[in-house]
Design a protein around this motif. Structure first.
Motif, short mmCIF file in Angstrom:
data_model
loop_
_atom_site.label_atom_id
_atom_site.label_comp_id
_atom_site.label_asym_id
_atom_site.label_seq_id
_atom_site.Cartn_x
_atom_site.Cartn_y
_atom_site.Cartn_z
N GLY A 120 13.43 30.79 83.86
CA GLY A 120 13.99 31.27 85.12
C GLY A 120 12.94 31.68 86.14
O GLY A 120 13.26 32.05 87.27
N LEU A 121 11.69 31.60 85.74
CA LEU A 121 10.58 31.98 86.64
C LEU A 121 10.24 30.79 87.54
O LEU A 121 9.74 29.78 87.08
N LYS A 122 10.55 30.90 88.80
CA LYS A 122 10.35 29.78 89.73
C LYS A 122 9.00 29.87 90.41
O LYS A 122 8.89 30.01 91.63
N PHE A 123 7.95 29.82 89.62
CA PHE A 123 6.60 29.90 90.15
C PHE A 123 5.96 28.54 90.16
O PHE A 123 6.02 27.80 89.17
N GLU A 124 5.33 28.22 91.26
CA GLU A 124 4.55 26.99 91.32
C GLU A 124 3.34 27.16 90.40
O GLU A 124 2.68 28.19 90.41
N GLY A 125 3.06 26.16 89.60
CA GLY A 125 1.90 26.22 88.71
C GLY A 125 2.26 26.38 87.25
O GLY A 125 1.40 26.22 86.38
N ASP A 181 -6.98 40.06 96.28
CA ASP A 181 -7.79 39.44 97.32
C ASP A 181 -7.40 37.99 97.56
O ASP A 181 -8.03 37.27 98.34
N GLY A 182 -6.35 37.54 96.87
CA GLY A 182 -5.90 36.15 97.01
C GLY A 182 -6.83 35.14 96.37
O GLY A 182 -6.64 33.94 96.51
N GLY A 183 -7.84 35.62 95.66
CA GLY A 183 -8.84 34.72 95.08
C GLY A 183 -8.46 34.19 93.72
O GLY A 183 -7.38 34.45 93.20
N PRO A 184 -9.40 33.45 93.10
CA PRO A 184 -9.15 32.86 91.79
C PRO A 184 -9.33 33.87 90.65
O PRO A 184 -9.71 35.03 90.89
N GLY A 185 -9.06 33.43 89.43
CA GLY A 185 -9.25 34.28 88.26
C GLY A 185 -8.00 35.07 87.90
O GLY A 185 -6.92 34.84 88.44
N ILE A 186 -8.16 35.98 86.95
CA ILE A 186 -7.05 36.78 86.44
C ILE A 186 -7.37 38.25 86.68
O ILE A 186 -8.29 38.80 86.08
N THR A 198 -3.02 29.31 77.95
CA THR A 198 -2.40 30.49 78.55
C THR A 198 -3.20 30.97 79.74
O THR A 198 -2.64 31.25 80.82
N ALA A 199 -4.52 31.07 79.57
CA ALA A 199 -5.39 31.55 80.65
C ALA A 199 -5.31 30.63 81.86
O ALA A 199 -5.26 31.11 83.00
N LYS A 200 -5.29 29.33 81.62
CA LYS A 200 -5.23 28.37 82.74
C LYS A 200 -3.91 28.53 83.49
O LYS A 200 -3.88 28.57 84.72
N ALA A 201 -2.79 28.63 82.75
CA ALA A 201 -1.48 28.78 83.38
C ALA A 201 -1.42 30.05 84.22
O ALA A 201 -0.98 30.03 85.37
N VAL A 202 -1.90 31.17 83.67
CA VAL A 202 -1.86 32.45 84.40
C VAL A 202 -2.78 32.40 85.62
O VAL A 202 -2.39 32.80 86.72
N ALA A 203 -4.01 31.90 85.43
CA ALA A 203 -4.96 31.82 86.55
C ALA A 203 -4.41 30.95 87.67
O ALA A 203 -4.52 31.30 88.86
N ASP A 204 -3.81 29.82 87.33
CA ASP A 204 -3.22 28.91 88.33
C ASP A 204 -2.10 29.60 89.10
O ASP A 204 -2.03 29.54 90.33
N ILE A 205 -1.19 30.25 88.37
CA ILE A 205 -0.04 30.92 89.00
C ILE A 205 -0.50 32.04 89.93
O ILE A 205 -0.02 32.16 91.06
N LEU A 206 -1.44 32.85 89.46
CA LEU A 206 -1.91 33.97 90.29
C LEU A 206 -2.57 33.48 91.57
O LEU A 206 -2.35 34.05 92.64
N GLU A 207 -3.35 32.40 91.46
CA GLU A 207 -4.04 31.89 92.65
C GLU A 207 -3.09 31.16 93.59
O GLU A 207 -3.07 31.43 94.80
N ILE A 208 -2.28 30.27 93.06
CA ILE A 208 -1.37 29.46 93.90
C ILE A 208 -0.37 30.34 94.64
O ILE A 208 -0.04 30.09 95.80
#
Length: 230
Positions: free
Chosen positions: A189-194, A164-169, A148-158
């Motif tokens: 239905g969420l069309k998010f890359e990542g 700040d546009g940076g990594p993490g959650i 879950t953490a990896k998916a959220v961190a990837d989506i937020l960053e990508i």
């Protein structure tokens, strides 16, 4: 079993976590699984799972002297550990996870404000059990691990959702993701890359738990760590 054939018995440790702690047919399954694997399978308790997760995270991150809080959201349980260097100091495992919460609150895959609110409140009630003691013990850095953490961190960053546009959650980034998830009406239905297709069915449950973790423990930002139990 084929991959492990030829390994010495003391070179392999096979562990089973929450699913086989609660499955009614765990004993029968483990007998068959051990025969196929060729090694014994140890069903570990929640605190042992938490201990191993912390050690995995600590070895995957840069060395640090400060205390770290590690939160690992799994399928049926979530582990909370505060440790220093490679030593876990406080450990707890709560009976909630991305699979169990998705089945409980989003059984048909549909997401709306009420369902999400109910899932967050349920998770917050569980976290309240440890919140006071953990906040009193204190930590300098909050770390999230596993799927879950990896998916959220990837989506937020990508998708540039962190302020700040940076990594993490970040709290702000997670709030934006939550709003878009509710607007989409389903993870599919969420069309998010990542967001991988195999993660989508259990994504809402994981996000609700993660959101409750940040709000209940007063966390504004979490680092993501590649290491965990494995």
């Amino acid at each position: 079993g084929e991959r492990l054939r030829g390994f010495q018995p003391d070179a392999v440790r096979a562990v089973a976590t929450n699913t086989l702690r609660v499955a009614k047919n765990a004993k029968a399954f483990i007998q068959k699984a051990e025969a196929a694997l060729g090694f014994p399978i140890e069903v570990i308790g929640g605190r042992e799972e938490a201990r191993l997760i912390y050690i995995g995270v600590a070895h995957a991150m840069p060395p640090a002297r400060h205390k770290r809080l590690v939160v690992d959201i799994g399928g049926g349980s979530t582990e909370f550990v505060i440790g220093q260097k490679v030593e876990p100091l406080v450990m707890e495992s709560l009976f909630m996870g991305c699979v169990s919460y998705s089945l409980r609150f989003f059984p048909d895959g549909k997401i709306d404000k009420k369902r999400f609110f109910d899932a967050e409140v349920a998770a917050a009630r569980e976290i309240e059990i440890l919140a006071h003691d953990y906040r009193a013990f204190g930590w300098t850095e909050a770390v999230a691990s596993s799927g879950t953490a990896k998916a959220v961190a990837d989506i937020l960053e990508i998708n540039g959702l962190n302020p700040d546009g940076g990594p993490g959650i970040s709290r702000e980034g997670l709030d934006k993701l939550k709003a878009q998830l509710i607007r989409a009406g389903s993870a599919a239905g969420l069309k998010f890359e990542g967001l991988r297709p195999d993660r989508a069915p259990v994504f809402a449950g994981g996000v609700a738990i993660l959101s409750a973790v940040l709000s209940t423990l007063g966390i504004t930002r979490m680092t993501y760590a590649e290491g965990a139990l494995r």
